[in-house]
Scaffold this motif. Structure first.
Motif, PDB file in Angstrom:
ATOM      1  N   PHE A   1     -47.535 -21.206  15.124  1.00 54.15           N
ATOM      2  CA  PHE A   1     -47.561 -22.300  14.154  1.00 54.15           C
ATOM      3  C   PHE A   1     -46.350 -22.280  13.235  1.00 54.15           C
ATOM      4  N   ALA A   2     -45.975 -21.098  12.753  1.00 56.85           N
ATOM      5  CA  ALA A   2     -44.969 -20.991  11.696  1.00 56.85           C
ATOM      6  C   ALA A   2     -43.572 -20.625  12.188  1.00 56.85           C
ATOM      7  N   GLY A   3     -43.445 -20.151  13.428  1.00 48.94           N
ATOM      8  CA  GLY A   3     -42.136 -19.728  13.920  1.00 48.94           C
ATOM      9  C   GLY A   3     -41.634 -18.527  13.138  1.00 48.94           C
ATOM     10  N   ASP A   4     -40.375 -18.566  12.746  1.00 54.49           N
ATOM     11  CA  ASP A   4     -39.807 -17.422  12.018  1.00 54.49           C
ATOM     12  C   ASP A   4     -39.918 -17.578  10.505  1.00 54.49           C
TER      13      ASP A   4
ATOM     14  N   LYS B   1     -48.979 -20.462   5.131  1.00 58.39           N
ATOM     15  CA  LYS B   1     -49.106 -20.901   6.525  1.00 58.39           C
ATOM     16  C   LYS B   1     -50.196 -20.121   7.247  1.00 58.39           C
ATOM     17  N   VAL B   2     -50.345 -18.849   6.896  1.00 59.58           N
ATOM     18  CA  VAL B   2     -51.435 -18.052   7.469  1.00 59.58           C
ATOM     19  C   VAL B   2     -52.773 -18.662   7.074  1.00 59.58           C
ATOM     20  N   LEU B   3     -52.908 -19.040   5.800  1.00 62.45           N
ATOM     21  CA  LEU B   3     -54.147 -19.655   5.326  1.00 62.45           C
ATOM     22  C   LEU B   3     -54.420 -20.973   6.049  1.00 62.45           C
ATOM     23  N   THR B   4     -53.368 -21.718   6.326  1.00 63.93           N
ATOM     24  CA  THR B   4     -53.516 -22.988   7.042  1.00 63.93           C
ATOM     25  C   THR B   4     -54.051 -22.758   8.444  1.00 63.93           C
TER      26      THR B   4
END
Length: 200
Positions: free
Chosen positions: A46-49, A55-58
């Motif tokens: 999902f987040a790439g680098d 983003k983890v919560l998303t």
């Protein structure tokens, strides 16, 4: 196990909240290395680098906390009508009564932690900063009785929700019971305070 997750995510780290991201993934895996690595892989996809705590919560769907905040708000304000309308809306979106009841129990338990531990509860309650701020507004001494009553009532109907032919009605009834019994408790406490003022 946390070290394994950290190594796996090393090339994708971003931001100063790196440790919180790793801890959040580890907690979501509930002790299973396989589940932790699977969650970590989803986060990377999902987040790439640019993997951050937000983003983890998303990825973990923690944004559902906002649904719980809204529902808890109706209960804590003792607005039976609004609570039932909110519950109908949530269940209409496909959430089963048993799952949502368990989610509510976990949320009210987190409110107890926020009330009892304050900022230290951030180590246990994994939420975004804005969500934590909303939870602090709910986790007050004024709402303490309602929070305890919600946990008590919802826990007591777990088996009924699991096996009932009409689990929706069971949860609606439990919601009304939480509000009514908490309101009654408040009135009794207020009456006791008045009685204390009279000389014996």
């Amino acid at each position: 196990m946390i070290k394994q997750i950290a190594v796996f995510l090393e090339n994708n780290r971003s931001g100063s909240d790196w440790r919180r991201s790793v801890a959040c993934i580890a907690k979501a895996g509930e002790g299973s290395v396989r589940d932790m690595l699977s969650i970590a892989d989803r986060c990377v996809s999902f987040a790439g680098d640019q993997l951050t705590y937000e983003k983890v919560l998303t990825v973990l769907g923690v944004s559902e906390r906002e649904v719980l905040i809204n529902m808890a708000d109706k209960i804590l304000k003792k607005d039976t009508g609004a609570a039932l309308v909110e519950l109908d809306k949530i269940l209409s979106l496909g959430k089963t009564p048993l799952v949502f009841s368990n989610d509510l129990i976990a949320y009210f338990r987190d409110l107890l932690l926020v009330y009892s531990l304050g900022e230290k509860s951030r180590e246990i309650v994994v939420v975004r900063d804005d969500v934590f701020a909303s939870m602090k507004q709910q986790a007050t001494s004024e709402n303490y009785a309602e929070i305890l009553k919600a946990i008590e009532v919802l826990s007591s109907v777990e088996q009924e929700l699991r096996y009932s032919a009409e689990p929706r009605i069971v949860l609606e009834t439990a919601t009304i019971k939480i509000i009514n019994e908490a309101s009654l408790l408040r009135r009794v406490e207020a009456l006791e305070e008045i009685v204390k003022k009279f000389p014996r």
